[in-house]
Design an enzyme around this catalytic site. Structure first.
Site, PDB file in Angstrom:
ATOM      1  N   TYR A  33      73.550 -17.496  47.427  1.00  0.00           N
ATOM      2  CA  TYR A  33      73.538 -18.944  47.228  1.00  0.00           C
ATOM      3  C   TYR A  33      73.874 -19.287  45.793  1.00  0.00           C
ATOM      4  O   TYR A  33      73.909 -18.413  44.920  1.00  0.00           O
ATOM      5  CB  TYR A  33      72.164 -19.529  47.613  1.00  0.00           C
ATOM      6  CG  TYR A  33      71.068 -19.278  46.593  1.00  0.00           C
ATOM      7  CD1 TYR A  33      70.477 -18.028  46.461  1.00  0.00           C
ATOM      8  CD2 TYR A  33      70.625 -20.301  45.746  1.00  0.00           C
ATOM      9  CE1 TYR A  33      69.477 -17.802  45.525  1.00  0.00           C
ATOM     10  CE2 TYR A  33      69.623 -20.083  44.811  1.00  0.00           C
ATOM     11  CZ  TYR A  33      69.052 -18.832  44.704  1.00  0.00           C
ATOM     12  OH  TYR A  33      68.074 -18.603  43.774  1.00  0.00           O
ATOM     13  N   LYS A 147      72.807 -13.061  43.425  1.00  0.00           N
ATOM     14  CA  LYS A 147      72.028 -14.272  43.697  1.00  0.00           C
ATOM     15  C   LYS A 147      71.787 -14.362  45.210  1.00  0.00           C
ATOM     16  O   LYS A 147      72.374 -15.180  45.929  1.00  0.00           O
ATOM     17  CB  LYS A 147      72.747 -15.519  43.144  1.00  0.00           C
ATOM     18  CG  LYS A 147      71.774 -16.689  42.967  1.00  0.00           C
ATOM     19  CD  LYS A 147      72.327 -17.724  42.035  1.00  0.00           C
ATOM     20  CE  LYS A 147      71.494 -18.980  41.939  1.00  0.00           C
ATOM     21  NZ  LYS A 147      70.120 -18.814  41.507  1.00  0.00           N
ATOM     22  N   GLU A 180      62.803 -11.857  33.568  1.00  0.00           N
ATOM     23  CA  GLU A 180      63.244 -13.260  33.619  1.00  0.00           C
ATOM     24  C   GLU A 180      62.208 -14.064  34.389  1.00  0.00           C
ATOM     25  O   GLU A 180      61.206 -13.528  34.855  1.00  0.00           O
ATOM     26  CB  GLU A 180      64.623 -13.365  34.277  1.00  0.00           C
ATOM     27  CG  GLU A 180      64.629 -12.902  35.716  1.00  0.00           C
ATOM     28  CD  GLU A 180      65.989 -13.023  36.405  1.00  0.00           C
ATOM     29  OE1 GLU A 180      66.815 -13.847  35.984  1.00  0.00           O
ATOM     30  OE2 GLU A 180      66.196 -12.283  37.376  1.00  0.00           O
ATOM     31  N   LEU A 205      69.360 -12.051  36.755  1.00  0.00           N
ATOM     32  CA  LEU A 205      70.537 -12.819  37.158  1.00  0.00           C
ATOM     33  C   LEU A 205      71.260 -13.284  35.891  1.00  0.00           C
ATOM     34  O   LEU A 205      70.615 -13.778  34.956  1.00  0.00           O
ATOM     35  CB  LEU A 205      70.109 -14.037  37.977  1.00  0.00           C
ATOM     36  CG  LEU A 205      71.284 -14.862  38.488  1.00  0.00           C
ATOM     37  CD1 LEU A 205      71.946 -14.162  39.680  1.00  0.00           C
ATOM     38  CD2 LEU A 205      70.830 -16.255  38.899  1.00  0.00           C
TER      39      LEU A 205
HETATM   40  N1  PDD Z   1      67.861 -20.373  39.916  1.00  0.00           N
HETATM   41  N2  PDD Z   1      67.222 -16.206  37.131  1.00  0.00           N
HETATM   42  C1  PDD Z   1      66.886 -16.477  38.409  1.00  0.00           C
HETATM   43  C2  PDD Z   1      66.064 -15.497  39.158  1.00  0.00           C
HETATM   44  C3  PDD Z   1      67.307 -17.685  39.004  1.00  0.00           C
HETATM   45  O1  PDD Z   1      66.981 -17.946  40.280  1.00  0.00           O
HETATM   46  C4  PDD Z   1      68.063 -18.605  38.238  1.00  0.00           C
HETATM   47  C5  PDD Z   1      68.545 -19.914  38.814  1.00  0.00           C
HETATM   48  C6  PDD Z   1      68.388 -18.275  36.916  1.00  0.00           C
HETATM   49  C7  PDD Z   1      69.215 -19.179  36.033  1.00  0.00           C
HETATM   50  O2  PDD Z   1      70.550 -19.231  36.452  1.00  0.00           O
HETATM   51  P1  PDD Z   1      71.453 -20.523  36.200  1.00  0.00           P
HETATM   52  O3  PDD Z   1      71.380 -20.828  34.756  1.00  0.00           O
HETATM   53  O4  PDD Z   1      72.796 -20.089  36.641  1.00  0.00           O
HETATM   54  O5  PDD Z   1      70.885 -21.636  37.055  1.00  0.00           O
HETATM   55  C8  PDD Z   1      67.961 -17.056  36.400  1.00  0.00           C
HETATM   56  C9  PDD Z   1      68.255 -21.572  40.620  1.00  0.00           C
HETATM   57  C10 PDD Z   1      68.260 -22.778  39.763  1.00  0.00           C
HETATM   58  C11 PDD Z   1      67.386 -21.697  41.867  1.00  0.00           C
HETATM   59  O6  PDD Z   1      67.137 -20.667  42.471  1.00  0.00           O
HETATM   60  O7  PDD Z   1      66.984 -22.810  42.217  1.00  0.00           O
END
Ligand code: PDD
Length: 291
Positions: A33, A147, A180, A205
């Site tokens: 996703y 992801k 993270e 991620l």
């Molecule tokens: N999540 N690490 C994890 C485990 C994440 O699920 C996310 C983002 C990030 C940050 O990635 P980005 O800057 O590309 O949004 C890091 C999204 C927002 C979610 O699962 O809702």
């Protein structure tokens, strides 16, 4: 106004939007996703999100559901039909529908779902006061770079954080190193103003917001060290923050029982947040774009 979802070729009212019970996403979490931030009529870093989706699907040997051009058209249509100017666009691709069998079914058509949800711009109190973090053991698999929709450890972490009156959980692996957040990347600032965040690789991620922050920190003349940092280092940090597409740069003012510095959002964090908002404002509005 009713919300509209895109489900496998059709735009349907959100509350009637359903997928088959043998969708492999439902049975095996067999999918990937993206969450793309819409900010004042702009899709932020759309290309990078679609690149990351392609990569996740590639790593899972799931075929892209359609061309990128077609995907971008649908993204715009979902934004338009929901009259979303600021909010989140959710894209999910699963391997598709097939009788339950762990092996990949032959000739299966990937399933694509998109939803849009308007949300207010960055919540002011989070920005003014910062948020609290709970540290928890990182019990995830060894491919956190994908992801994947398989988010059990992440949701358990977020729930544990909520029950501890915290906003986010930072996951900690052997050796006491922070990887993270459950849905964000983790950052600290050292006493000598060096930004520290975990290097990309299989343990985290590669956040799109994280990547944008690299460019901004460089412009502002700050140094970033990509290295693992410990919980003790985070407790003693001058500043801490988290980054993701839904809340950009969010100050962290407490980690477990440790108040970070004077308990107020740090200057560098606020500067990055402001810069990130300007970065979003500078993106090209959707109305002026061809898909
Ligand atoms: N999540 N690490 C994890 C485990 C994440 O699920 C996310 C983002 C990030 C940050 O990635 P980005 O800057 O590309 O949004 C890091 C999204 C927002 C979610 O699962 O809702």
């Amino acid at each position: 106004m009713p919300r509209i979802a895109y489900v496998n070729g059709a735009y349907v009212p959100h509350r009637h939007a359903t997928v088959h019970i043998e969708d492999r996403g439902y049975q095996f979490a067999d999918g990937a996703y993206e969450v793309v931030n819409a900010f004042r009529g702009r899709l932020i870093d759309e290309r990078l999100h679609l690149d990351r989706l392609d990569r996740s699907l590639g790593e899972l040997s799931i075929a892209p559901p359609m061309t990128r051009q077609a995907m971008r058209l649908i993204m715009r249509e979902v934004v338009r039909r929901n009259r979303m100017t600021t909010g989140l666009l959710y894209l999910q691709v699963t391997r598709g529908v097939a009788p339950r069998d762990h092996k990949f079914p032959p000739a299966i058509k990937p399933a694509l779902v998109m939803t849009a949800r308007s949300i207010p711009e960055f919540p002011k109190e989070m920005h003014d006061d910062g948020v609290k973090i709970l540290t928890i053991p990182d019990i995830r698999w060894a491919r956190c770079d994908i992801k994947s929709v398989a988010l059990l450890p992440n949701i358990l972490g977020k729930q544990a954080a909520a029950e501890a009156d915290a906003y986010e959980a930072w996951m900690v692996e052997a050796g006491d190193y922070i990887t993270e957040g459950s849905s964000s990347n983790a950052w600290i600032v050292t006493a000598d103003n060096i930004l520290v965040t975990r290097p990309t690789g299989n343990r985290i991620l590669a956040g799109i917001t994280r990547r944008a922050i690299f460019g901004m920190a460089e412009e502002l003349g700050y140094t970033i060290e990509e290295r693992a940092f410990t919980v003790a280092e985070a407790y003693a940090a001058k500043e801490a923050f988290m980054s993701n597409s839904s809340h950009f740069v969010t100050p962290v003012t407490q980690i477990d029982d440790a108040v970070i510095a004077n308990g107020k959002p740090g200057n560098l964090t606020l500067e990055l947040h402001e810069r990130y908002v300007r970065y979003m404002e500078a993106a090209i509005p959707l109305q002026s774009l061809e898909a």
